[in-house]
Design an enzyme around this catalytic site. Structure first.
Site, mmCIF file in Angstrom:
data_model
loop_
_atom_site.group_PDB
_atom_site.id
_atom_site.type_symbol
_atom_site.label_atom_id
_atom_site.label_comp_id
_atom_site.label_asym_id
_atom_site.label_seq_id
_atom_site.Cartn_x
_atom_site.Cartn_y
_atom_site.Cartn_z
ATOM 1 N N GLU A 1 42.665 24.307 -5.740
ATOM 2 C CA GLU A 1 44.033 23.852 -5.478
ATOM 3 C C GLU A 1 43.977 22.571 -4.653
ATOM 4 O O GLU A 1 43.486 22.561 -3.525
ATOM 5 C CB GLU A 1 44.816 24.924 -4.723
ATOM 6 C CG GLU A 1 46.261 24.540 -4.485
ATOM 7 C CD GLU A 1 47.058 25.615 -3.783
ATOM 8 O OE1 GLU A 1 48.221 25.844 -4.156
ATOM 9 O OE2 GLU A 1 46.529 26.235 -2.847
ATOM 10 N N GLU B 1 51.849 35.245 -0.217
ATOM 11 C CA GLU B 1 52.052 34.313 -1.333
ATOM 12 C C GLU B 1 51.084 33.171 -1.084
ATOM 13 O O GLU B 1 51.263 32.385 -0.166
ATOM 14 C CB GLU B 1 53.503 33.837 -1.387
ATOM 15 C CG GLU B 1 53.847 33.101 -2.673
ATOM 16 C CD GLU B 1 53.786 31.596 -2.522
ATOM 17 O OE1 GLU B 1 52.733 31.009 -2.902
ATOM 18 O OE2 GLU B 1 54.748 30.998 -2.035
ATOM 19 N N LYS C 1 56.279 32.019 13.058
ATOM 20 C CA LYS C 1 55.420 30.900 13.449
ATOM 21 C C LYS C 1 55.519 29.835 12.371
ATOM 22 O O LYS C 1 54.960 29.974 11.285
ATOM 23 C CB LYS C 1 53.955 31.306 13.621
ATOM 24 C CG LYS C 1 53.142 30.175 14.305
ATOM 25 C CD LYS C 1 51.664 30.225 14.043
ATOM 26 C CE LYS C 1 51.263 29.550 12.769
ATOM 27 N NZ LYS C 1 51.443 28.070 12.770
ATOM 28 N N CYS D 1 53.109 25.181 -4.234
ATOM 29 C CA CYS D 1 52.134 26.223 -4.615
ATOM 30 C C CYS D 1 52.040 26.387 -6.125
ATOM 31 O O CYS D 1 50.972 26.678 -6.661
ATOM 32 C CB CYS D 1 52.529 27.561 -3.995
ATOM 33 S SG CYS D 1 52.628 27.535 -2.199
#
Length: 504
Positions: free
Chosen positions: A402, A271, A195, A305
């Protein structure tokens, strides 16, 4: 034309002949098909905020069909039963086809994700073919071990493909993330349902087309476009998926773990987010350190990331580093990602654009000093100035959360011990960086910082043979390296009695 970050971006015309969009449906069992519902959603060009095309919107029913195809291909098809060398040959062919179509694929990630066209050609697309070649070379080297058992027994282990894999990938590196999952899974002999992020489905569909041309059998690779709360949730909770691999936010990672646990207890690898520290020590070369810090935060418009979004500078060179970073930010060219003069394109979508701007406002309200940037650019598209805050405290929102955008938090520290303590003062543990000429400092800090990847005198340096993943709330499991291949394999022990053996 492109403008510097304190001007307005030019987005009304393109600097490349963008090819027509060829693939917009779902790819299930070797064919492009409409979704069961017939519904579609818009693929947006972040340069303008306008639709490029409409793509099929997959839902639970479509995931069911894709999983059924993948299950049949795994249980009855040739893919897991081919020799490793034969699977490797097909993956090599796919790598060749990717290289032959690099211009078209790069344009898809640029127009759909706001990524620099030049860097897609230089980094992202070559990385895809490298991943395929790396794991193609490993496909015929999957070995078990012979066991020296304590009794009159002979034992050995087999490494077998885990089965049907569900892969849910993010929008910041659509190509790299696709093959970070697909290459080792296919090399291991698994079948897979991917996906792609709803923001960036176009290149994934193109790769499905190339996989079929390369000879990947029907049902082995399936692509279901759709939204996380529907298609992604269906993958996570599916009773006939044997493993889920996800890259994305910690918040969504939690939901995937719950869904996996409450369905068939499938293993997951995650992750997740990061708030990675970069520690610059007094003995660092100021120019080199500023370059590393700047690229560590602002590469790929901060949508990475491992971004070094918390930059800790030892007090002796703090002012010099700050000056260099501000100078670089003011010189950065923001604009159309097809323009070769541009250094930073638009953020991936409107939601992310607004989220970044809200974090910038948080930084101002909490008392951080805005040194440069802080505003959006232009009247359309999702462009944001590269932004640097100083006087940031560890408990400020911009230092804890973040941001996933072009925003750097600068902080000062005195001693190595203080730097280590503050670097570890985070819920995340994805990456960290150290800039120093002192080997003892480098060794001590690298062993003390709790992060899955630690870079010394460099940053965002990835290699196919180097495992990549996080500690703490940055997840678990590893991509890249043979560690990633092993995540798509399971170990079977085989034991048989040996009667009257002369050896014990």
């Amino acid at each position: 034309m492109a403008d510097h970050c304190n001007g307005s971006s030019h987005t009304s015309e393109s600097f490349a002949n963008i090819p027509p969009i060829k693939f917009t449906k779902l790819f299930i069992n070797g064919n492009f098909v409409d979704s069961v519902s017939g519904k579609t959603f818009e693929a947006i060009d972040p340069r303008t905020g306008e639709a490029i095309t409409r793509v099929s919107k997959g839902d639970k029913e479509d995931v069911d069909l894709a999983v059924k195809a993948a299950r049949f291909a795994f249980d009855n098809g040739p893919w897991p039963r081919l020799s490793g060398s034969e699977r490797g040959r097909i993956l090599m062919k796919l790598a060749d086809l990717i290289e032959e179509n690099i211009e078209e694929i790069a344009s898809l990630d640029a127009i759909n994700g706001g990524k620099l066209f030049s860097l897609c050609k230089l980094i992202d697309i070559p990385n895809a073919s490298m991943a395929l070649r790396y794991y193609a070379g490993a496909a015929d080297k999957i070995h078990g071990t012979v066991l020296k058992l304590s009794k009159g027994l002979h034992g050995y282990t087999l490494r077998e493909p885990i089965g049907v894999v569900g892969a849910i990938i993010p929008w910041n590196f659509p190509t790299i993330m696709f093959f970070m999952k697909v290459a080792p899974a296919l090399a291991a002999g698994c079948t897979i349902v991917v996906k792609p992020a709803e923001q960036t489905p176009l290149s994934a569909l193109y790769y499905a087309h190339l996989a079929k041309l390369a000879g990947v059998p029907d049902g082995v690779l399936n692509v279901v476009n759709g939204y996380g709360e529907t298609a992604g949730a269906a993958i996570s909770s599916h009773m006939d998926i044997d493993k889920v691999s996800f890259t994305g936010s910690t918040e969504v990672g939690r939901k995937i773990m719950v869904a996996a646990a409450t369905s068939n207890l499938k293993p997951v690898s995650l992750e997740l987010g990061g708030k990675s520290p970069l520690l610059i020590f007094d003995d660092a070369d100021v120019d080199e350190a500023a370059n590393i810090a700047f690229n560590g935060t602002f590469f790929n418009k901060g949508e990475i990331c491992v971004a070094s979004s918390r930059v800790y500078v030892q007090e002796g060179i703090y002012d010099k580093i700050v000056g260099k970073l501000v100078e670089k930010a003011k010189a950065l060219v923001v604009g159309d990602p097809f323009d070769p003069q541009v250094n930073q394109g638009p953020q991936a979508d409107k939601k992310q654009f607004e989220k970044i701007l809200s974090y910038i406002e948080h930084g101002k309200r909490e008392g951080a000093t805005l040194l440069t940037g802080g505003k959006h650019i232009g009247q359309k598209g999702y462009y944001i100035q590269p932004t640097i805050f100083a006087d940031v405290k560890d408990d400020m929102i911009i230092a804890k959360n973040e941001i996933f955008g072009p925003v750097m938090s600068l902080m000062k520290f005195k001693t190595m011990e203080e730097g280590i303590k503050r670097a570890n003062n985070t819920a995340y543990g994805l990456a960290a960086g150290i800039i120093t000429k002192d080997l003892n400092v480098a060794n001590t800090v690298s062993r003390s910082v709790r992060a899955g990847v630690v870079w010394i005198n460099c940053y965002t340096v990835f290699d196919m043979d180097c495992p990549y993943g996080g500690y703490k709330m940055s997840g678990f499991g590893r991509d890249y390296g043979l560690d990633a291949l092993n995540q798509y394999l399971q170990i079977k022990s085989v034991v048989t009695p040996i009667h009257d053996s002369p050896w014990h």
